[in-house]
Write an enzyme that holds these catalytic residues in place. Structure first.
Site, PDB file in Angstrom:
ATOM      1  N   THR A  39       0.812  -1.211   0.000  1.00 52.61           N
ATOM      2  CA  THR A  39       0.000   0.000   0.000  1.00 52.61           C
ATOM      3  C   THR A  39       0.852   1.271   0.000  1.00 52.61           C
ATOM      4  O   THR A  39       0.337   2.365  -0.187  1.00 52.61           O
ATOM      5  CB  THR A  39      -0.934   0.020   1.229  1.00 52.61           C
ATOM      6  N   HIS A  44       5.991   0.118   7.705  1.00 50.24           N
ATOM      7  CA  HIS A  44       6.004   0.978   8.892  1.00 50.24           C
ATOM      8  C   HIS A  44       6.047   0.110  10.144  1.00 50.24           C
ATOM      9  O   HIS A  44       6.055  -1.125  10.051  1.00 50.24           O
ATOM     10  CB  HIS A  44       4.802   1.927   8.898  1.00 50.24           C
ATOM     11  N   HIS A  47       4.096  -3.056  10.720  1.00 49.53           N
ATOM     12  CA  HIS A  47       4.492  -4.320  10.077  1.00 49.53           C
ATOM     13  C   HIS A  47       5.537  -5.082  10.881  1.00 49.53           C
ATOM     14  O   HIS A  47       5.835  -6.241  10.580  1.00 49.53           O
ATOM     15  CB  HIS A  47       5.086  -4.048   8.679  1.00 49.53           C
ATOM     16  N   LYS A  81     -10.957  -3.175   8.621  1.00 49.51           N
ATOM     17  CA  LYS A  81     -11.197  -1.853   8.035  1.00 49.51           C
ATOM     18  C   LYS A  81     -12.696  -1.587   7.954  1.00 49.51           C
ATOM     19  O   LYS A  81     -13.499  -2.488   7.753  1.00 49.51           O
ATOM     20  CB  LYS A  81     -10.558  -1.747   6.651  1.00 49.51           C
ATOM     21  N   ARG A  85     -10.635   0.747   0.641  1.00 51.13           N
ATOM     22  CA  ARG A  85      -9.499   1.622   0.386  1.00 51.13           C
ATOM     23  C   ARG A  85      -9.374   1.923  -1.101  1.00 51.13           C
ATOM     24  O   ARG A  85      -9.927   1.224  -1.946  1.00 51.13           O
ATOM     25  CB  ARG A  85      -8.228   0.995   0.935  1.00 51.13           C
ATOM     26  N   GLN A 174      -6.718 -14.551  -1.220  1.00 53.75           N
ATOM     27  CA  GLN A 174      -5.667 -14.870  -0.250  1.00 53.75           C
ATOM     28  C   GLN A 174      -5.616 -16.375   0.002  1.00 53.75           C
ATOM     29  O   GLN A 174      -4.544 -16.954   0.182  1.00 53.75           O
ATOM     30  CB  GLN A 174      -5.899 -14.127   1.071  1.00 53.75           C
ATOM     31  N   ASP A 195      -6.232 -10.363  13.039  1.00 55.37           N
ATOM     32  CA  ASP A 195      -7.332  -9.978  12.141  1.00 55.37           C
ATOM     33  C   ASP A 195      -7.303 -10.769  10.834  1.00 55.37           C
ATOM     34  O   ASP A 195      -8.243 -10.688  10.036  1.00 55.37           O
ATOM     35  CB  ASP A 195      -7.287  -8.469  11.854  1.00 55.37           C
ATOM     36  N   LYS A 230      -3.630   4.420  18.959  1.00 51.76           N
ATOM     37  CA  LYS A 230      -3.210   3.415  17.984  1.00 51.76           C
ATOM     38  C   LYS A 230      -1.695   3.257  17.964  1.00 51.76           C
ATOM     39  O   LYS A 230      -0.951   4.243  17.921  1.00 51.76           O
ATOM     40  CB  LYS A 230      -3.713   3.799  16.589  1.00 51.76           C
ATOM     41  N   LYS A 233       1.337   5.159  15.414  1.00 43.92           N
ATOM     42  CA  LYS A 233       0.934   6.479  14.941  1.00 43.92           C
ATOM     43  C   LYS A 233       1.438   7.550  15.895  1.00 43.92           C
ATOM     44  O   LYS A 233       1.457   7.371  17.110  1.00 43.92           O
ATOM     45  CB  LYS A 233      -0.597   6.577  14.859  1.00 43.92           C
ATOM     46  N   THR A 234       1.849   8.687  15.344  1.00 48.29           N
ATOM     47  CA  THR A 234       2.203   9.848  16.148  1.00 48.29           C
ATOM     48  C   THR A 234       1.353  11.012  15.643  1.00 48.29           C
ATOM     49  O   THR A 234       0.563  10.852  14.708  1.00 48.29           O
ATOM     50  CB  THR A 234       3.693  10.211  16.007  1.00 48.29           C
TER      51      THR A 234
END
Length: 428
Positions: A39, A44, A47, A81, A85, A174, A195, A230, A233-234
């Site tokens: 994506t 990040h 992962h 989600k 997306r 998948q 998930d 979360k 995330k910042t």
């Protein structure tokens, strides 16, 4: 061989495991895979749990496959989600794949034979498959009733946005990835976040129904922060593994700022330190929490693994400069972009280099040419109180003159109010 499942278990990573999976893995070297969706052109910190899972898998003597979803990236996984997306073009996906491959190679040993890691792209087996072949060879083996029972599907059907046919099909796609790797690469295990359980089990079911085969599944805990925010995330967004997107300094700070509750979990998940090492660090940390021993150990370990020892050194020196007694000489070793990134979020003011060449007194520089302080009177009061520094040196006199000789890298002047309030002047 070591017990891979037990390694995940004591580290607090294990979530679900299919019956007989642990026994199968303990029989000898087994191939298993985790999928990564392209994506973006960088992975990040979200992962990292799956990357660490593959590292543990390889270290236990098994053969890891990293599947990059060149095909599935054009569809989108509905798991976890609430909205569909945006779909990506083949060109965007190819660009993203290159970045991901480069990063994964830092963590896994890609080598021929034995349990060397292998990278595969599902576009290689989907590119020549047409719709009719897929629905005949895959679709007929899995019922709609089976697909509708998945939690990821139920949540989307009950939500406001619904679920498109494109994303509804994702679990079949998948599932076929798993079947293909089972059939052609003897991949017996698929791993992923909790998930992904529904999608992974669809793969094991397809293998059973289509070929009467047996495959296995393992999922890991989804990482959550103790304060409910979360993970990964910042305020400025995601924490990327690419140093161009998230500097090693910011990456280091992300881990250094972990809460005590979080760091005790994260040091088990994101480092390869053994149980004895971690427990020893915990004892040291509990004896003197203000020293943040666990946070420093975690931040140093993961920064070296993701970037390099040199990047860690720069990150530490940057932290020392901003929050301690770091040297101005360090700043002179950085590029213009590195300096700007280091001071991101800190008030910045542009000044004329030609004005500076003529010399500007401190009061005029800080209250008129820039708005570091609201007035000359305020500037004078702060200087007299010893509360203003320029380029790490106290300003002794309100009439002290600054010119281009004071520029760092011919571009910057660093102003401090007290110890931790910074301002960056940029000459142009």
């Amino acid at each position: 061989m070591t017990n891979f499942v037990e390694e995940l278990r004591w580290r607090g990573m294990l979530h679900d495991i299919m019956p007989n999976t642990e026994e199968k893995l303990n029989e000898g070297m087994t191939s298993g895979y985790i999928g990564f969706d392209p994506t973006a052109d960088s992975l990040h910190v979200g992962h990292l749990t799956q990357i660490m899972t593959l590292i543990h898998f390889q270290n236990a003597g098994h053969k890891p496959f990293a599947l990059v979803g060149g095909a599935t990236g054009m569809v989108g996984d509905p798991s976890g989600k609430s909205d569909e997306r945006n779909l990506q073009t083949p060109e965007m996906i190819e660009h993203n794949l290159k970045g991901m491959k480069k990063q994964l190679a830092k963590f896994l040993k890609f080598e021929e034979g034995g349990n060397g890691a292998v990278m595969v792209n599902n576009a290689d087996w989907f590119k020549d498959m047409n719709l009719f072949t897929f629905i005949r060879d895959v679709g007929k083996h899995i019922t709609v009733n089976y697909m509708m029972a998945k939690d990821s599907v139920k949540r989307r059907l009950e939500g406001d946005s619904g679920l498109s046919f494109t994303e509804f099909c994702y679990q079949l796609i998948q599932g076929y990835d798993f079947y293909h790797l089972w059939k052609n690469e003897n991949c017996l295990v698929q791993m992923g976040g909790s998930d992904q359980w529904g999608n992974i089990v669809t793969g094991t079911e397809l293998i059973r129904r289509k070929d009467g085969g047996t495959a296995y599944a393992i999922t890991t805990q989804l990482i959550k922060k103790a304060d409910g925010t979360k993970f990964g995330k910042t305020e400025s967004g995601a924490v990327w593994l690419d140093p161009e997107k998230t500097s090693p300094y910011k990456f280091y700070q992300f881990w250094l700022n972990a809460s005590d509750d979080d760091v005790k979990k994260w040091i088990r998940i994101f480092t390869l330190k053994n149980k004895e090492e971690i427990e020893a660090l915990e004892k040291e940390h509990d004896a003197a929490p203000h020293l943040r021993i666990l946070q420093k150990a975690l931040a140093e370990d993961i920064t070296i693994k993701t970037h390099s020892a040199e990047a860690l050194e720069t990150a530490i020196k940057t932290s020392e400069f901003l929050f301690g007694n770091g040297s101005l000489e360090f700043l002179k070793t950085l590029t213009e972009n590195q300096v700007l990134e280091m001071f991101e979020g800190i008030p910045q003011f542009n000044i004329s280099k030609s004005d500076l060449a003529e010399g500007i007194d401190a009061a005029t520089l800080l209250a008129e040419k820039t708005n570091v302080f609201p007035s000359k009177g305020e500037t004078k009061k702060l200087i007299q109180g010893g509360g203003v520094s320029v380029n790490k040196e106290k300003v002794a006199d309100v009439m002290q003159v600054f010119d281009t000789a004071n520029l760092i890298n011919d571009k910057f002047i660093v102003v401090q109010k007290g110890k931790k309030n910074y301002f960056l002047l940029i000459a142009g």
